[in-house]
Design a protein around this motif. Structure first.
Motif, mmCIF file in Angstrom:
data_model
loop_
_atom_site.group_PDB
_atom_site.id
_atom_site.type_symbol
_atom_site.label_atom_id
_atom_site.label_comp_id
_atom_site.label_asym_id
_atom_site.label_seq_id
_atom_site.Cartn_x
_atom_site.Cartn_y
_atom_site.Cartn_z
ATOM 1 N N GLU A 1 34.458 -7.414 15.902
ATOM 2 C CA GLU A 1 34.827 -8.414 14.894
ATOM 3 C C GLU A 1 34.128 -8.150 13.570
ATOM 4 O O GLU A 1 34.733 -8.284 12.503
ATOM 5 C CB GLU A 1 34.469 -9.810 15.412
ATOM 6 C CG GLU A 1 34.807 -10.918 14.451
ATOM 7 C CD GLU A 1 34.328 -12.281 14.922
ATOM 8 O OE1 GLU A 1 34.056 -13.133 14.045
ATOM 9 O OE2 GLU A 1 34.221 -12.518 16.146
ATOM 10 N N SER B 1 29.101 -12.556 14.025
ATOM 11 C CA SER B 1 30.399 -12.768 14.651
ATOM 12 C C SER B 1 30.618 -14.238 14.988
ATOM 13 O O SER B 1 29.701 -15.053 14.904
ATOM 14 C CB SER B 1 30.492 -11.947 15.938
ATOM 15 O OG SER B 1 29.670 -12.525 16.946
ATOM 16 N N SER B 2 31.815 -14.516 15.430
ATOM 17 C CA SER B 2 32.103 -15.798 16.068
ATOM 18 C C SER B 2 31.290 -15.889 17.350
ATOM 19 O O SER B 2 30.734 -14.896 17.825
ATOM 20 C CB SER B 2 33.589 -15.885 16.426
ATOM 21 O OG SER B 2 34.402 -15.702 15.308
ATOM 22 N N ARG C 1 36.877 -16.230 22.811
ATOM 23 C CA ARG C 1 36.343 -16.519 21.479
ATOM 24 C C ARG C 1 36.378 -18.021 21.269
ATOM 25 O O ARG C 1 37.400 -18.676 21.503
ATOM 26 C CB ARG C 1 37.187 -15.809 20.428
ATOM 27 C CG ARG C 1 36.657 -15.954 19.021
ATOM 28 C CD ARG C 1 37.484 -15.108 18.086
ATOM 29 N NE ARG C 1 37.065 -15.308 16.726
ATOM 30 C CZ ARG C 1 37.557 -14.664 15.712
ATOM 31 N NH1 ARG C 1 38.503 -13.753 15.892
ATOM 32 N NH2 ARG C 1 37.134 -14.899 14.498
#
Length: 151
Positions: free
Chosen positions: A129, A38-39, A150
């Protein structure tokens, strides 16, 4: 190969660099392939004190059983300087095994699925995500009041 998800967190030192390095380290685990990550996200500590955390979730495909994977995760934490002076202490690196296939496990060292993952926006948002089918809108609504950004 079993699909496994691992949550990453850190709030000491250069947490972003630590997580990026940890993602690389997870990709090089034996009998394991990094499938997705993920981010990075920033979150306030939950049931803890200290600076904000940087968090992420990775998807691994692994031949390691849950206990062997846990041992590898704890090794990576130690190598990153993780100390456990008290419960929920600030940390250089925290790696939590969230899911390991369909495994349901209740051992002193490991419970699967992770018992608190559905209570934590800093886990659910990055998991959604990379694996949207694993996180329902109802679960996300339950944690909507938790501050997560985020990056």
């Amino acid at each position: 190969m079993t699909q496994a998800y691992v949550a990453l967190g850190a709030n000491l030192g250069d947490a972003q660099a630590t997580l990026r390095r940890a993602i690389d380290d997870l990709a090089s685990l034996p009998h394991t392939r990094l499938a997705a990550y993920s981010s990075l996200y920033r979150s306030a500590p939950v049931q803890a004190q200290g600076p904000d955390f940087i968090n992420a979730v990775v998807e691994l495909h692994t031949e390691l059983d849950p206990m062997a994977l846990l041992a590898e995760l704890q090794r990576l934490e130690r190598e990153a300087g993780r100390e456990r002076p008290y419960h929920n202490a600030p940390r250089t690196l925290d790696l939590d095994l969230l899911l390991h296939g369909d495994t349901v496990l209740h051992r002193p060292a490991l419970t699967l699925p992770h018992p608190r993952m559905n209570e934590r926006a800093f886990v659910l948002l990055p998991l959604a995500e990379i694996a949207p089918g694993r996180v329902s809108p109802a679960l996300l609504a339950q944690v909507a009041d938790q501050r997560v950004e985020r990056l």
